[in-house]
Design an enzyme around this catalytic site. Sequence first.
Site, PDB file in Angstrom:
ATOM      1  CG  ASP A   1       3.636  -0.589   5.080  1.00 55.76           C
ATOM      2  OD1 ASP A   1       3.142  -0.751   3.947  1.00 55.76           O
ATOM      3  OD2 ASP A   1       2.973  -0.187   6.050  1.00 55.76           O
TER       4      ASP A   1
ATOM      5  CD  GLU B   1       4.223   5.306   4.708  1.00 57.14           C
ATOM      6  OE1 GLU B   1       4.397   4.088   4.570  1.00 57.14           O
ATOM      7  OE2 GLU B   1       3.832   5.820   5.776  1.00 57.14           O
TER       8      GLU B   1
ATOM      9  CG  ASP C   1      -0.222   0.292   2.507  1.00 59.87           C
ATOM     10  OD1 ASP C   1       0.699  -0.467   2.845  1.00 59.87           O
ATOM     11  OD2 ASP C   1      -0.572   1.289   3.187  1.00 59.87           O
TER      12      ASP C   1
ATOM     13  CE1 TYR D   1      -4.703   2.760   4.534  1.00 64.32           C
ATOM     14  CE2 TYR D   1      -3.292   0.901   5.100  1.00 64.32           C
ATOM     15  CZ  TYR D   1      -3.490   2.113   4.444  1.00 64.32           C
ATOM     16  OH  TYR D   1      -2.471   2.672   3.706  1.00 64.32           O
TER      17      TYR D   1
END
Length: 524
Positions: free
Chosen positions: A95, A491, A92, A244
């Site tokens: 990571d 990120e 995603d 999430y």
Amino acid sequence: MEIMNKKHFISPKTTIIVQQLTLLLLLLLSFFPVFTQSQAFDYAEALSKSLLYFEAQRSGRLPYSQRVPWRDHSGLTDGLEQGVDLVGGYYDAGDHVKFGLPMAFTVTMLSWGVIEYGDQITRAGEFEHTLEAIKWGTDYFIKAHTSPNVLWAEVGDGDTDHYCWQRPEDMTTSRRAYKIDESNPGSDLAGETAAAMAAASIVFRETNPHYSHLLLHHAQQLFEFGDKYRGKYDKSVGVVKNYYASVSGYMDELLWAALWLYKATDTPKYLNYLITKAHCFGGTGWAMTEFSWDVKYAGLQIMAAKLLMEVKHKEHKHTLDQYRSKAEHYICSCLNKNNSTNNVERTPGGMLFVRQWNNMQYVSSASFLLTVYSDFLRSSKQKLSCHGGAVGPEELLGLAKAQVDYILGSNPMNMSYLVGYGSSYPTRVHHRGGSVISYRENKGFIGCTQGYDNWYNRDAPNPNVVVGALVGGPDCQDNFSDERGNFMQTEACTYNTAPLVGVLARLNQLYEQENQSMHLIASY
């Protein structure tokens, strides 16, 4: 009698033609006002680079056509512990967990971009790459949907993954897989995955009809599963809560899935679901100021509003008008034209600002919805009615372009937040694979904490450029710190870049049309 020099003689007929062309140019400029007084960016280049990002995020066995040279095969035993093949899909962000909900939303948005702007993507020469990006996700969803009422939700877990800093090719972290089923429901995840597969089935209908049919079959099963066994997926898959969590619940995803299935099948039962559950599921009740992997209402409402253009939906006009009212609340909030308490904040530099952490996801998704709704208003010859007055489609498109231009470098930092685009962009992206020497260059194993010691804490730029990644972006004062440890800002995520694909293609088309018009006038 004086003989006129023919070189300087302009006949009345030519004068009329020039006047007509001048009028045409003025009309065109009024139609494409977003380009008349602002910096021009190469949207075609940005589009091409945005699609490279999805190749950088691939998990599984990479194809020979892989264009990102610093990546190699990874996650080749995913699902093995559970006796299921879960190789493939996308990481995603920076990571190596494969989170089902944001991955599905990414695919839905890529597919929606093609459905709205497939011709423009084709003209930019990126249609095949866009389809490849979608199919890499849907191939994985087919694997993950192992039976009608079972969907594998996640591979790996954030806690152990975040303990290590390794390339995906070196992973030593847990690759345990987690699923939803009848006893452990996840209507939000099932709904979003159904939406993704239904949307993708529309995309592949002409180029790959068999695959399109297969996707639609899975989408219908997943919707039935999610609707029959209701519950939030983060209650069934506890490890996802810190990463999430489904804050908005599952009702938006079920409505969203029903609408995409209606678009894909034209079957009345899906439309009836959208209409009969409009109120109790919040579709005509929730007025939102964000659209994201978690909160689908604004996108759903805009899609529902577009149904009003078709005569066959006349009998549902009352409910669809309610959807439209909430869609326009979202659009007006972005335009800063609602009453003062219901607008999206803006930074001094003009960026829409929703949250401190990864704000660019909201900027890119807003840009997409603004662009789609602008085209809807233009094609239906309507205006938007906000608290601050009537608004034409060109103003919506102007704001979308302003947000994209901010991303590409028209901002107080003079930095492109789309990595690899422009002369200045983040070079210390919070991304494990990007920040460690390429596996193809050095196959020596890099251990779990060794990556922190040797790579994470280095001041130097990343050895690998994560081209096309849209980073989290600046804060509410337009400040940005390009540091690897500043994950709130550096990120990037797949669902940041996904909505940009369609918008960049549309802006590129408009830019080309204006240039053609200018050249037409210049030729006279």
